[in-house]
Design a protein around this motif. Structure first.
Motif, mmCIF file in Angstrom:
data_model
loop_
_atom_site.group_PDB
_atom_site.id
_atom_site.type_symbol
_atom_site.label_atom_id
_atom_site.label_comp_id
_atom_site.label_asym_id
_atom_site.label_seq_id
_atom_site.Cartn_x
_atom_site.Cartn_y
_atom_site.Cartn_z
ATOM 1 N N LEU A 76 -26.127 -30.928 -26.920
ATOM 2 C CA LEU A 76 -25.438 -31.596 -25.657
ATOM 3 C C LEU A 76 -24.639 -32.512 -25.725
ATOM 4 O O LEU A 76 -24.301 -33.318 -24.765
ATOM 5 N N MET A 77 -24.273 -32.826 -27.178
ATOM 6 C CA MET A 77 -23.218 -34.050 -27.327
ATOM 7 C C MET A 77 -23.567 -35.504 -27.066
ATOM 8 O O MET A 77 -23.157 -36.260 -26.814
ATOM 9 N N ILE A 78 -25.005 -35.554 -27.021
ATOM 10 C CA ILE A 78 -25.714 -36.671 -26.938
ATOM 11 C C ILE A 78 -26.042 -37.201 -28.423
ATOM 12 O O ILE A 78 -26.594 -36.564 -29.128
ATOM 13 N N THR A 79 -25.646 -38.579 -28.919
ATOM 14 C CA THR A 79 -26.022 -39.122 -29.800
ATOM 15 C C THR A 79 -27.485 -39.496 -30.304
ATOM 16 O O THR A 79 -28.119 -40.285 -29.415
ATOM 17 N N PRO A 80 -28.336 -38.731 -31.000
ATOM 18 C CA PRO A 80 -29.702 -39.041 -31.156
ATOM 19 C C PRO A 80 -29.830 -40.498 -31.743
ATOM 20 O O PRO A 80 -29.226 -40.618 -32.844
ATOM 21 N N THR A 81 -30.790 -41.331 -31.540
ATOM 22 C CA THR A 81 -30.746 -42.671 -31.958
ATOM 23 C C THR A 81 -32.273 -42.932 -32.535
ATOM 24 O O THR A 81 -32.469 -44.159 -33.001
ATOM 25 N N MET A 82 -33.047 -42.065 -32.506
ATOM 26 C CA MET A 82 -34.427 -42.366 -32.923
ATOM 27 C C MET A 82 -34.665 -41.421 -34.161
ATOM 28 O O MET A 82 -34.400 -40.116 -34.186
ATOM 29 N N ASP A 83 -35.319 -41.895 -35.219
ATOM 30 C CA ASP A 83 -35.789 -40.910 -36.285
ATOM 31 C C ASP A 83 -36.910 -40.161 -35.755
ATOM 32 O O ASP A 83 -38.036 -40.755 -35.182
ATOM 33 N N PRO A 84 -37.211 -38.842 -36.180
ATOM 34 C CA PRO A 84 -38.382 -38.171 -35.779
ATOM 35 C C PRO A 84 -39.772 -38.582 -36.190
ATOM 36 O O PRO A 84 -40.658 -38.710 -35.538
ATOM 37 N N THR A 85 -39.718 -39.361 -37.182
ATOM 38 C CA THR A 85 -41.197 -39.756 -37.646
ATOM 39 C C THR A 85 -41.350 -41.249 -36.934
ATOM 40 O O THR A 85 -42.436 -41.302 -36.875
ATOM 41 N N GLU A 86 -40.259 -41.561 -36.391
ATOM 42 C CA GLU A 86 -40.482 -43.074 -35.493
ATOM 43 C C GLU A 86 -41.034 -42.484 -34.390
ATOM 44 O O GLU A 86 -42.087 -43.327 -33.676
ATOM 45 N N MET A 87 -40.700 -41.510 -33.869
ATOM 46 C CA MET A 87 -41.125 -40.983 -32.688
ATOM 47 C C MET A 87 -42.407 -40.471 -32.765
ATOM 48 O O MET A 87 -43.371 -40.578 -31.796
ATOM 49 N N VAL A 88 -42.835 -39.949 -33.775
ATOM 50 C CA VAL A 88 -44.309 -39.618 -33.754
ATOM 51 C C VAL A 88 -45.231 -40.611 -33.880
ATOM 52 O O VAL A 88 -46.347 -40.587 -33.456
ATOM 53 N N GLU A 89 -44.920 -41.636 -34.575
ATOM 54 C CA GLU A 89 -45.698 -42.817 -34.708
ATOM 55 C C GLU A 89 -45.858 -43.675 -33.524
ATOM 56 O O GLU A 89 -46.891 -44.011 -32.810
ATOM 57 N N ILE A 90 -44.617 -43.722 -32.652
ATOM 58 C CA ILE A 90 -44.715 -44.233 -31.343
ATOM 59 C C ILE A 90 -45.653 -43.379 -30.368
ATOM 60 O O ILE A 90 -46.360 -43.961 -29.642
ATOM 61 N N ALA A 91 -45.555 -42.022 -30.561
ATOM 62 C CA ALA A 91 -46.272 -41.205 -29.566
ATOM 63 C C ALA A 91 -47.886 -41.383 -30.014
ATOM 64 O O ALA A 91 -48.839 -41.483 -29.077
ATOM 65 N N ALA A 141 -22.139 -19.213 -24.831
ATOM 66 C CA ALA A 141 -20.590 -19.454 -24.114
ATOM 67 C C ALA A 141 -20.668 -19.661 -22.815
ATOM 68 O O ALA A 141 -19.648 -20.539 -22.262
ATOM 69 N N ASP A 142 -21.713 -19.847 -22.152
ATOM 70 C CA ASP A 142 -21.978 -20.217 -20.728
ATOM 71 C C ASP A 142 -22.635 -21.537 -20.573
ATOM 72 O O ASP A 142 -22.340 -22.347 -19.658
ATOM 73 N N ASN A 143 -23.545 -21.707 -21.355
ATOM 74 C CA ASN A 143 -24.491 -22.790 -21.295
ATOM 75 C C ASN A 143 -25.150 -23.266 -22.668
ATOM 76 O O ASN A 143 -25.192 -22.413 -23.776
ATOM 77 N N VAL A 144 -25.726 -24.270 -22.755
ATOM 78 C CA VAL A 144 -26.457 -24.909 -23.881
ATOM 79 C C VAL A 144 -27.643 -24.380 -24.221
ATOM 80 O O VAL A 144 -28.747 -24.839 -24.229
ATOM 81 N N CYS A 145 -27.769 -22.766 -24.341
ATOM 82 C CA CYS A 145 -28.922 -22.124 -24.714
ATOM 83 C C CYS A 145 -29.837 -22.896 -26.153
ATOM 84 O O CYS A 145 -30.741 -22.353 -26.249
ATOM 85 N N ASN A 146 -28.984 -23.416 -26.959
ATOM 86 C CA ASN A 146 -29.606 -24.005 -28.067
ATOM 87 C C ASN A 146 -30.229 -25.430 -27.828
ATOM 88 O O ASN A 146 -30.437 -26.045 -28.862
ATOM 89 N N ALA A 147 -30.621 -25.859 -26.672
ATOM 90 C CA ALA A 147 -31.194 -27.052 -26.354
ATOM 91 C C ALA A 147 -32.122 -26.952 -25.228
ATOM 92 O O ALA A 147 -32.054 -26.195 -24.445
ATOM 93 N N LYS A 148 -33.053 -27.827 -25.321
ATOM 94 C CA LYS A 148 -33.976 -27.702 -24.205
ATOM 95 C C LYS A 148 -33.475 -29.097 -23.355
ATOM 96 O O LYS A 148 -33.926 -29.883 -23.469
ATOM 97 N N ALA A 149 -32.585 -28.491 -22.474
ATOM 98 C CA ALA A 149 -31.849 -29.293 -21.708
ATOM 99 C C ALA A 149 -32.431 -29.160 -20.280
ATOM 100 O O ALA A 149 -32.515 -28.068 -19.800
ATOM 101 N N GLY A 150 -32.240 -30.309 -19.794
ATOM 102 C CA GLY A 150 -32.671 -30.502 -18.228
ATOM 103 C C GLY A 150 -31.621 -29.470 -17.296
ATOM 104 O O GLY A 150 -32.282 -28.921 -16.488
ATOM 105 N N CYS A 151 -30.451 -29.498 -17.823
ATOM 106 C CA CYS A 151 -29.471 -28.881 -16.934
ATOM 107 C C CYS A 151 -29.945 -27.352 -16.836
ATOM 108 O O CYS A 151 -29.339 -26.499 -15.940
ATOM 109 N N LEU A 152 -30.648 -26.572 -17.734
ATOM 110 C CA LEU A 152 -30.971 -25.348 -17.709
ATOM 111 C C LEU A 152 -32.325 -25.076 -16.808
ATOM 112 O O LEU A 152 -32.525 -23.935 -16.422
ATOM 113 N N TYR A 153 -32.803 -26.116 -16.384
ATOM 114 C CA TYR A 153 -34.233 -25.591 -15.805
ATOM 115 C C TYR A 153 -34.033 -25.383 -14.170
ATOM 116 O O TYR A 153 -34.734 -24.622 -13.693
ATOM 117 N N PRO A 154 -32.978 -25.668 -13.473
ATOM 118 C CA PRO A 154 -32.649 -25.226 -11.997
ATOM 119 C C PRO A 154 -32.725 -23.758 -12.098
ATOM 120 O O PRO A 154 -33.174 -23.252 -11.246
#
Length: 288
Positions: free
Chosen positions: A64-79, A146-159
């Motif tokens: 979705l062209m958003i820059t990830p800022t967290m390492d997944p291992t850090e997310m796991v520890e936070i969770a 080609a129509d939408n970001v089907c390769n992301a779990k994106a909020g904009c798909l949920y409507p």
């Protein structure tokens, strides 16, 4: 609006009690829809595939062209740190989220490196093993890349998912069986779909029109390890109507038996029950 209770939110480097505000009125994520999330589950003290869910939210952000800022291992520890505050046996939905803060030229594309992050925990009961659902068709379809970001779990798909669900419920059913642009079965409005026919488990080919879920992949691996034949295939609505069993697969409920599709009925059958048992056995043996 939250759908759970006992909420805890990690934001700006620390834990907050409750459903705290994390977005500002001018954040790109709120007025341009540039937000992604993922969802893992804690139940019975287990958090299966938490690392995979945290890794996927980074891939969704990049799509979705958003820059990830967290390492997944850090997310796991936070969770895991936040989950330790919950009572033994609590069922908790684990939701890491990114959204774009600023827009670039003309305000439409997200600005690189300007990213918000939060991780929300909500206590939400696991559906019981015998909780079933009925399906119907829907006029709405899954988009293509080609129509939408089907390769992301994106909020904009949920409507679009919401339209499917509302239509199904107005028809008296619990969920919708959704087709792709070619008219083949993709998934339900909320989860991946499997059918069972003559002892073989089948699921739609991951053709890019829907997110091929982490729990879907886990079921496929578990079944093959148990000697059950599993195939990805092009499935039609008639294939579903002719199935011996149908079930939905998603992180929220793991396995949800389908007992009806329009005027066709199914039993909560032995393969569906076995798949849930195999999954729960695997979760008990998976690394913590």
């Amino acid at each position: 609006m939250a759908f759970g209770t006992n909420i805890r939110t990690w934001f700006e480097g620390r834990w907050h009690e409750g459903d705290v505000a994390v977005m500002r009125a001018a954040d790109h994520g709120i007025w341009q829809g540039s937000s992604v999330f993922d969802g893992a589950r804690m139940f019975d003290g287990l958090v299966p595939d938490l690392d995979l869910h945290c890794a996927r939210v980074n891939r969704s952000a990049a799509a979705l062209m958003i820059t990830p800022t967290m390492d997944p291992t850090e997310m796991v520890e936070i969770a895991r740190e936040g989950l330790r505050k919950y009572a033994a046996g609590a069922a908790v939905y684990v939701r890491p989220m990114y959204w774009a803060l600023d827009g670039s030229d003309l305000g439409v594309a997200p600005m690189e490196g300007a990213t918000g992050f939060a991780l929300c925990l909500e206590e939400v009961p696991m559906p019981p093993a015998d909780k079933t659902v009925t399906l119907t068709t829907t006029q709405f379809r899954r988009p293509v890349l080609a129509d939408n970001v089907c390769n992301a779990k994106a909020g904009c798909l949920y409507p679009n998912n919401a339209r499917m669900l509302v239509e199904a419920k107005r028809k008296g059913f619990g969920n919708a069986l959704v087709q792709d642009a070619m008219g083949n079965v993709a998934e339900s409005a909320t989860a991946n779909v499997f059918i069972v026919k003559d002892g073989v488990v089948l699921t739609p080919i991951a053709n890019g029109t829907f997110l091929a879920g982490i729990t879907r992949a886990r079921h496929m691996a578990n079944l093959r390890a148990a000697g059950v034949e599993v195939r990805e295939a092009i499935l039609t609505l008639d294939d579903v109507r002719a199935a011996d069993e149908v079930f939905l697969s998603g992180n929220f409920g793991k396995v949800t038996p389908v007992t009806g599709f329009d005027d066709v009925t199914y039993a909560h059958g032995p393969m569906t029950k076995r798949i849930r048992e195999i999954y729960m056995d695997w979760a008990l043996s998976a690394p913590l």
